[in-house]
Design a protein around this motif. Structure first.
Motif, PDB file in Angstrom:
ATOM      1  N   VAL A  65      62.533  82.182 -33.150  1.00 37.45           N
ATOM      2  CA  VAL A  65      61.992  80.656 -33.572  1.00 37.45           C
ATOM      3  C   VAL A  65      61.180  80.674 -32.914  1.00 37.45           C
ATOM      4  O   VAL A  65      60.003  80.217 -32.376  1.00 37.45           O
ATOM      5  CB  VAL A  65      62.704  80.043 -34.611  1.00 37.45           C
ATOM      6  N   ILE A  68      67.174  76.104 -32.264  1.00 40.47           N
ATOM      7  CA  ILE A  68      66.679  76.572 -33.504  1.00 40.47           C
ATOM      8  C   ILE A  68      66.491  78.004 -32.094  1.00 40.47           C
ATOM      9  O   ILE A  68      67.051  78.217 -30.823  1.00 40.47           O
ATOM     10  CB  ILE A  68      64.706  76.423 -33.330  1.00 40.47           C
ATOM     11  N   ARG A  95      59.915  77.736 -42.360  1.00 39.22           N
ATOM     12  CA  ARG A  95      61.107  78.472 -40.944  1.00 39.22           C
ATOM     13  C   ARG A  95      61.101  78.104 -39.770  1.00 39.22           C
ATOM     14  O   ARG A  95      61.399  77.171 -38.830  1.00 39.22           O
ATOM     15  CB  ARG A  95      60.945  79.672 -40.911  1.00 39.22           C
ATOM     16  N   ALA A  96      59.690  78.283 -39.367  1.00 42.49           N
ATOM     17  CA  ALA A  96      59.078  78.160 -38.124  1.00 42.49           C
ATOM     18  C   ALA A  96      59.054  76.724 -37.338  1.00 42.49           C
ATOM     19  O   ALA A  96      59.404  76.193 -36.541  1.00 42.49           O
ATOM     20  CB  ALA A  96      57.744  78.886 -37.445  1.00 42.49           C
TER      21      ALA A  96
END
Lengths: 508, 123
Positions: free
Chosen positions: A476, A472, A348-349
């Motif tokens: 994040v 993002i 996700r990051a």
């Protein structure tokens, strides 16, 4: 008697000389005899006939342009019978050699003492030259009208108007029809700078005034673009190309073409938008690849979990039960579950990268790349970008793609924060700084600002004012910076707007 | 004594290499695990292996690559492929090449067992 005779002879001589030497054609008709009795050299030359030939009406008739003969004869007859005293007409002669000759013919009737028609004096002024010149002029005028019509049509088709601005003299501005149409102004209105300014978009007025001032003072060719704000609140984009010329008195004059480029501008905007959408789709598609990648990554530990758990059950079902073995499978299960969870967090990051790739990164270069990516969008939103990038900025050890994403996010957020700003310029300042053992980047805007009380909320996951999936979020971004051993924070400006900054440890 | 069939597992993923051999043992097989095709070939257990469990996507030689090579070498063995990539086109292709089955991770123990029994029955 002799004196009277001499006087008469002198008078005769006088008039004979006038008659002979006159540049205008003269003929005299004796109505008793019923024929022209005299004609002068000028008339002979004009009509290309001898004196003898012109002593007959028939000659005049023959020379008359055929379609006119009847009417001319009828009119002449009115004189002969005394119903008219004067007659003026334009006579069209066709000479023996076929040439046409035109004459301004003036007929004057002389009566005798009993008021009976006696003589007719005819003066023929050769106007052939003048007529030809007139015809030529008329043809030219018609040609000019046609050309003007073509020009107007061309201007209309290309949405281009034109103007002439007599700067040095009357300051008069002459507009083509199309320009009136573009500006949606009444054709009757005299054009002044003030009137034009009424139509110029308020945000472009400063630039417009500057251009006008420079034109007046420097007398140089110029080009400019500005918008119109029309009464119905619609906007037109104009492009002006002006050339400085000197009129016949050496006075400064501008001739210019003004093109309505609204459609092209909107197309360009549409193309830009399409481009970002393509980039977005490419991103989403690679997101598809990313999702597949995520699935792949997660399915491995999941497979381990299922296998271990199946083994565990079988071991416990065995006789005797293999408790040690079962314990081991349980341990592996927990480890696999943790692996799966790590995968999710990491991916996700990382947003597309399997592993964080650290390399020496020049933050200035990276910043310039991102500004380049967003340039069109920023321009479209009237955001002025100033990059103040430090010289000799040390490099940082970082994942370049991830840093790009963070900078992209910060710049877009800044633009969003300014999207509702109308009463001040939308300014974006991006600075990089050498902070000793760290390197910092600041993104400063003139937008709606941040409330220091709740600024930390901005960095919470799922905090979003807008989410179009193009970038993002701040949460994040912060986790990326954190994972680089850096720090990301936001402050309120002294003036309007906010500044988002991050620092990273230097690499070299 | 009936020799337990030897299943050789080739998968670059650690979880799989850790967990599968124990399950295979519970099924009543002997099992060895290798992290790559190269490692397996170097171990020289081809003759003793009764069935292969091959991961499809691996760095270096892939599972299908290894299978093709064995076919060319005329050292073909029954194969059950396993894969974490859910691609609908892969399974039919591998079956056409002679694989007994291709299972998507995570697969159930029963699915694996039935595939292995089928593979060994064909030997």
């Amino acid at each position: 008697m002799k004196r009277e005779e001499t006087l008469l002879s002198e008078t005769e001589q006088l008039f004979k000389t006038i008659f002979d030497e006159a540049g205008t054609g003269i003929a005299v008709v004796d109505l008793f005899i019923g024929e022209p009795i005299g004609n002068n050299r000028a008339l002979q030359t004009m009509l290309g006939c001898s004196e003898e030939e012109l002593s007959h009406f028939a000659t005049f008739n023959e020379l008359t342009y055929e379609p006119n003969r009847q009417l001319d004869a009828e009119l002449f007859n009115e004189l002969c019978v005394g119903r008219l005293d004067n007659l003026r007409m334009e006579k069209h002669f066709v000479l023996k050699d076929g040439r046409s000759v035109w004459s301004n013919a003036i007929f004057t009737l002389l009566r005798d003492c009993d008021r009976r028609p006696r003589y007719i004096i005819v003066i023929h002024e050769d106007i052939t030259e003048r007529k030809r010149a007139l015809e030529k002029l008329q043809a030219q005028e018609q040609e000019l009208r046609r050309t003007a019509a073509f020009l107007a049509q061309a201007q209309h088709l290309s949405s281009t108007g034109s103007f002439a601005w007599h700067v040095s003299t009357t300051n008069e501005i002459t507009w083509s029809d199309e320009l009136y149409r573009i500006f949606e102004l009444d054709r009757a209105a005299p054009i002044t700078t003030e009137l034009i300014r009424m139509r110029v978009h308020p945000e472009d007025l400063a630039q417009f005034d500057k251009t006008v001032h420079e034109a007046r003072t420097t007398g140089k060719d110029f080009e400019c673009q500005y918008r119109l704000l029309l009464p119905d609140n619609s906007i037109k984009y104009l492009r002006v190309v002006a050339q400085a010329t000197r009129d016949q008195d050496g006075q400064l004059e501008y001739i210019a073409a003004v093109q309505d480029v609204t459609e092209r501008h909107l197309s360009e905007q549409a193309i830009d938008k399409a481009r970002s959408e393509v980039a977005h789709v490419a991103r989403v598609m690679s997101l598809g690849a990313l999702t597949a990648s995520i699935a792949h990554e997660v399915n491995q530990p999941l497979s381990g979990i299922v296998t271990n758990a199946s083994t565990c059950l079988r071991m416990l079902d065995a006789d005797p039960a293999n408790v040690d073995g079962a314990r081991e499978t349980a341990r592996r299960t927990i480890r696999d579950a943790r692996r799966a969870s790590d995968v999710i967090v990491r991916l996700r990051a990382l947003f597309g990268r399997k592993d964080m790739v650290a390399e020496p990164v020049d933050l200035n270069e990276t910043t310039k790349e991102v500004i380049g990516l967003l340039r069109n969008e920023l321009q479209r939103n009237q955001v002025a970008v100033h990059a103040e990038l430090a010289n000799d900025l040390p490099r940082v050890a970082a994942d370049r793609i991830q840093l790009q994403q963070v900078i992209f996010n910060l710049i877009r957020n800044a633009a969003d924060a300014m999207s509702s700003v109308q009463d001040r310029p939308r300014q974006l300042v991006i600075k990089t700084e050498n902070g000793g053992d760290s390197v910092c980047l600041k993104v400063q805007d003139t937008g709606i600002g941040v409330d220091p009380e709740v600024v930390d909320q901005l960095f919470q996951p799922f905090y979003t004012t807008k989410n179009d999936g193009m970038g993002i979020g701040l949460s994040v971004s912060r986790s990326i910076i954190d994972s680089h051993n850096g720090c990301l924070w936001a402050t309120r400006n002294d003036g309007p707007g906010a500044t988002f900054s991050f620092c990273l440890p230097r690499h070299d | 004594m009936v020799r337990r069939p030897l299943i050789s597992v080739v998968d670059d993923d650690e979880s799989v290499r850790e967990s599968l051999p124990d399950l295979l043992q519970e099924f009543g097989f002997d099992a060895r695990a290798f992290s790559s095709a190269e490692e397996f070939l170097a171990a020289d257990l081809l003759d003793q292996t009764d069935c292969l469990i091959l991961d499809v996507a691996m760095p270096g030689r892939s599972g299908p690559d290894l299978y093709r090579e064995l076919t060319v070498r005329r050292q073909k063995l029954p194969v059950v492929f396993i894969t974490a990539h859910r691609d609908e086109n892969v399974r039919p292709r591998l079956l056409a090449q002679g694989a007994t089955d291709c299972l998507f991770k995570p697969f159930s123990d029963l699915a694996l067992l039935s595939a292995l029994e089928l593979a060994l029955g064909m030997k």
